[in-house]
Structures are given as C-alpha cells and as structure tokens.
Enzyme design. Structure first.
Site, mmCIF file in Angstrom:
data_model
loop_
_atom_site.group_PDB
_atom_site.id
_atom_site.type_symbol
_atom_site.label_atom_id
_atom_site.label_comp_id
_atom_site.label_asym_id
_atom_site.label_seq_id
_atom_site.Cartn_x
_atom_site.Cartn_y
_atom_site.Cartn_z
ATOM 1 N N LYS A 1 4.712 9.088 8.865
ATOM 2 C CA LYS A 1 4.479 8.558 10.215
ATOM 3 C C LYS A 1 5.503 9.045 11.252
ATOM 4 O O LYS A 1 5.396 10.152 11.743
ATOM 5 C CB LYS A 1 4.379 7.034 10.171
ATOM 6 C CG LYS A 1 3.217 6.584 9.242
ATOM 7 C CD LYS A 1 2.831 5.141 9.417
ATOM 8 C CE LYS A 1 1.856 4.677 8.365
ATOM 9 N NZ LYS A 1 0.459 4.710 8.736
ATOM 10 N N TYR B 1 0.861 -1.189 0.000
ATOM 11 C CA TYR B 1 0.000 0.000 0.000
ATOM 12 C C TYR B 1 0.890 1.228 0.000
ATOM 13 O O TYR B 1 1.906 1.262 0.709
ATOM 14 C CB TYR B 1 -0.897 0.005 1.241
ATOM 15 C CG TYR B 1 -1.743 1.251 1.389
ATOM 16 C CD1 TYR B 1 -2.799 1.506 0.517
ATOM 17 C CD2 TYR B 1 -1.483 2.177 2.403
ATOM 18 C CE1 TYR B 1 -3.581 2.651 0.658
ATOM 19 C CE2 TYR B 1 -2.266 3.327 2.552
ATOM 20 C CZ TYR B 1 -3.316 3.559 1.678
ATOM 21 O OH TYR B 1 -4.082 4.686 1.814
ATOM 22 N N ASP C 1 9.311 2.724 -0.450
ATOM 23 C CA ASP C 1 8.310 3.436 0.333
ATOM 24 C C ASP C 1 8.497 3.017 1.791
ATOM 25 O O ASP C 1 8.079 1.939 2.208
ATOM 26 C CB ASP C 1 6.907 3.096 -0.168
ATOM 27 C CG ASP C 1 5.825 3.834 0.619
ATOM 28 O OD1 ASP C 1 6.182 4.571 1.557
ATOM 29 O OD2 ASP C 1 4.639 3.656 0.298
HETATM 30 N N1 PLP Z 1 2.941 4.326 2.199
HETATM 31 C C1 PLP Z 1 2.871 3.387 3.157
HETATM 32 C C2 PLP Z 1 3.867 2.265 3.149
HETATM 33 C C3 PLP Z 1 1.915 3.478 4.171
HETATM 34 O O1 PLP Z 1 1.866 2.547 5.123
HETATM 35 C C4 PLP Z 1 1.010 4.559 4.141
HETATM 36 C C5 PLP Z 1 -0.042 4.667 5.176
HETATM 37 O O2 PLP Z 1 -0.267 3.805 5.972
HETATM 38 C C6 PLP Z 1 1.118 5.505 3.135
HETATM 39 C C7 PLP Z 1 2.097 5.364 2.172
HETATM 40 C C8 PLP Z 1 0.201 6.681 3.095
HETATM 41 O O3 PLP Z 1 0.478 7.524 4.186
HETATM 42 P P1 PLP Z 1 -0.627 8.522 4.743
HETATM 43 O O4 PLP Z 1 -1.694 7.704 5.346
HETATM 44 O O5 PLP Z 1 0.123 9.387 5.726
HETATM 45 O O6 PLP Z 1 -1.103 9.332 3.590
#
Ligand code: PLP
Length: 440
Positions: free
Chosen positions: A272, A149, A244
């Site tokens: 985060k 994700y 990511d």
């Molecule tokens: N990338 C990863 C690996 C994530 O776990 C998340 C959210 O959980 C995101 C991107 C998106 O981050 P946000 O919820 O701060 O937009």
C-alpha cells in the site's frame, strides 16, 4: 430526512459492460458493492481528498484506494517524480539506482529491518515472507488469527474451524486441503489458545503471522500485553513472528506497528503506502534472515516487475513527504478530533455506535461494546446499519469503502472543511439509520 439517490446512470452502464469482461464486473471482489446499496461507482478522477465518478458526482474520499493514498489523490510531489522518471523508460528488468534510493529511505528510518526485498503487491510480500520463514526454520506449519487478512495466497485463505485451536478450513474453492492443513487458526486476543497451539504442534510452527493492527475485519485493536506475549511465545518456541504491516506500515508511524508497540518481529511485510499508489509490496528482516533469499540464499523468490522504476519513484516521493517533521502527529490529531466529535454526537443521542481508531485509521462499529478485539465479537446483523449509513453518506457526497468490515483512512489532504462537512453528513445519516432502527 433521507436524501434522494444520486444519479449513477453512467456508472451503471459501465458496470453492465464490465460484467461482460470481468467476473462480477470487477478486478477485485469488494469493489462490486455487494454489501451496500447500488451499483459500484466508476471513478474518473481524484484530487486531494476528493474523487469524482463517471456521472460527475463529487465525494470526499475516506477509502483512499484502501490505504495507500496517505497524501491524498494525485499529490504533486508523487506525480512530478513519477513523470520525471517515466521520461527515461518504464521497466528494465535490471537494477536501478531508484531501488537503492527507496531502500535507503526506508532502512535508515526504520530500525526494525536491515534488508528489504521489493515485490509488486501485499499478497506477494506475505507469500514470500512465509516461504522465507519456512525456509529459515525448516518447519512447515504456520499459525494465523481469525479476523486477520493477509492477501489471497493459498496458505492464508483459511478460516477457523469450530475448536479453540483448529487447522484452517479453506475459505476459497481451489485451495487444496493439504495446504490448509499446514495453517493453524486461532482467535485473536486469546493467550490460552496460542499456548495450546504451541503445545499441540511443538517444534512444527515456522511462523506466527498477525496484522499487529488488524484492520481488515473491523479494527480489532490488540493490547500491548497480548502482542508482547506473542513475541515471547514465538521466541521461546523458535518460531518466527511475522508482522503483516501492509496496512499499518507507514500509516500509524513511519515504523508502523513495530515502532508503535516497540516490538521487534522477525519479518515484516509492507504494501500500500510504500508504493505511493503504484503496485509495490516489500518484506524485510535482519540482514542475517534476509540473506536466506535467492540469489545468496536457498529460498527462491523473484519478479519481472519487482523494483519497477516508476513504482519506486512514487514510493520515494511519498515516503519523503512522510518524513517531514510533525507529519504523523498532525494526521493523528486531525483524526482524533474527527473521531471525538462523532463519539460525542453518538453519546449525546444514545446511539449504539463506537468509533475505534489508531493513527489515521478509523472504524464505525454498531455496538455498545467499548472494545472489540476478536472477529466473533462483531454482530453480522450490525452490518445492515452500516449499509443504510453508507447509502446516506454516498448521497451526501461522502465515500466510505463499500463494506462495514472495512476501515476508513484519513489523509493529509483532508481539510478541516472536509471533516466538518463529513461530520454533518454522518450525524444526519446516523439520525436516519436509528430512526429506521425498527425496520433494520
Ligand atoms: N496484508 C494485509 C494486512 C492487507 O490489508 C492486504 C490487502 O488489503 C494484503 C496483505 C494483500 O495486499 P494486496 O491487496 O496488495 O495483495
């Protein structure tokens, strides 16, 4: 014996009201408790490893705001720094020294990036990093993995179709098919599929994006060999490798998964933990790559609240704590001890449960398999057992994220007593889940 359900009267009333204001009563879907029992708990307060809901129920929290709170809730140094900085105003839309301070803290302690750009969420970081990769390579296609994700940006709200290498099918209404057509989706841990994708779309793939520690669809730990292969195939094809690290960054070590596996991707995204509980995301790369971003480069990206001073303050305070000697070793040792106790218990009982872990992340899988590396290895029916366990745990004062596909996080605020109490609650809950086995 199953415990009686805790009172949720006040949470339930708040939820009814919230449903009149927000779609589904929430501002982010997973909060709606659709995959577990009961109405969502409305949280009133957090302190250390504990949270309290509107009905006064107290929980040991393993969701930790989905990962950012690696020091636990309301940590004194984060709170004090935020309050100090807030005295001077909350946003200027102009540079502040705090941005320099947070950037310096990160860049001097992370050899995998040379320049960084702060944004306000993980989604924004990924969206911007993809644009950078496309602008840099002058190619349009990206490749992602089923089971990872990356936030809710259009290009990444796609899932695999039914072949080895597929164009994405949109996984949300409102994503134009033309966008999904630019996203290739393959399974994790499958070298052949990756090779085939590079043959089929030779010279067209701008970036391969992966959660190097896939932690949004269970915890699908990849092998060092596979991640190294990924880097090599990207390098051979002039494709950028994008890690990511919105979850893994600053979580499995200050240098995240890049440091853990010793792999240098072209671009890394963060979120985060970097914001200490306030909205911050970031992406970073070599100075040469980052200088393709506006205003020096031709890839446009901007943000009214980017580098917000209050958010920077929280990040500075939190990351400073993480740099204390032994921080990560202690956190990992605590997590390993906890996980091993559960593993011993389920082995003794002969329950089909595996606990996967890395750093201070853990995930319960209701399976016999020793490894799970791809999304399709997760049996959707096993989620019924998680649902039953979640209910038992909530009723015993333990708060896990409300979905069996979500991982749990341990913070430095979790005490031995918290973990002992949690273990007992887990053992009792698992006994009930497996007693009910025939009906689940
Ligand atoms: N990338 C990863 C690996 C994530 O776990 C998340 C959210 O959980 C995101 C991107 C998106 O981050 P946000 O919820 O701060 O937009």
């Amino acid at each position: 014996m199953s415990k009686p359900d805790i009172s949720r009267a006040k949470s339930a009333a708040l939820y009814e009201k919230a449903k009149t204001y927000f779609p589904g009563g929430v501002n982010s879907p997973v909060r709606a408790f659709k995959s577990v029992y009961g109405t969502p708990l409305f949280i009133e307060k957090g302190d250390g490893s504990h949270i309290w809901d509107a009905d006064g129920n107290e929980f040991i929290d393993f969701c930790c705001s989905w990962g950012p709170l690696i020091l636990g809730h309301n940590h004194a140094s984060v709170r004090n720094k935020v309050m100090e900085v807030m005295q001077n105003g909350m946003s200027f839309g102009a540079p502040t020294a705090l941005e320099n301070e947070l950037a310096e803290l990160i860049l001097t302690n992370n050899k995998f990036i040379e320049k960084i750009r702060f944004v306000s969420s993980g989604t924004e970081a990924v969206m911007s990093a993809i644009r950078l990769a496309r602008g840099y390579t002058k190619r349009d296609k990206i490749l992602k993995f089923e089971g990872c994700y990356h936030g809710h940006t259009d290009a990444l709200l796609v899932k695999a179709g039914s072949g080895l290498v597929t164009f994405g099918e949109t996984s949300s209404a409102g994503v134009p098919k033309a966008f999904a057509d630019e996203t290739i989706v393959v399974a994790l841990n499958d070298k052949e599929a990756l090779q085939k994708a590079f043959e089929e779309f030779s010279g067209q793939i701008a970036a391969v994006i992966i959660e190097p520690v896939p932690a949004n669809n269970g915890l699908l730990l990849q092998t060092q060999d596979y991640l190294t292969f990924l880097l090599e195939i990207c390098t051979r094809n002039g494709t950028m490798l994008l890690f990511d690290e919105v979850i893994s960054g600053f979580r499995i070590g200050f240098e995240g998964a890049a440091g853990y596996y010793g792999i240098r991707p072209d671009i890394i995204t963060y979120g985060k933990i970097i914001g200490g509980g306030l909205p911050v995301g970031a992406y970073g790369a070599s100075a040469e790559i980052m200088d393709h971003i506006s205003p020096v480069g031709s890839v446009y990206q901007a943000g009214t609240l980017s580098g917000n001073p209050v958010a920077m303050a929280a990040g500075i305070a939190q990351l400073t704590e993480l740099l204390q000697p032994g921080f990560y070793q202690e956190l990992e040792a605590k997590t390993t001890g906890f996980v091993n106790s559960v593993r011993e218990f389920v082995a003794q009982r002969g329950y089909a449960v595996k606990v996967f872990t890395i750093g201070s992340i853990f995930w319960f899988a209701f399976t016999d398999q020793d490894t799970i590396r791809t999304a399709d290895e997760i049996d959707p029916n096993s989620m019924l057992k998680f649902k039953a366990m979640h209910r038992e745990l909530i009723n015993r004062g333990i708060y896990l994220g409300p979905s069996g596909y979500e991982v749990g996080f341990i913070s430095s605020a979790h005490t031995t007593d918290d973990l002992d109490r949690t273990k007992t609650a887990i053992f009792d809950s698992l006994d009930i889940v497996f007693e009910l086995n025939s009906t689940i």
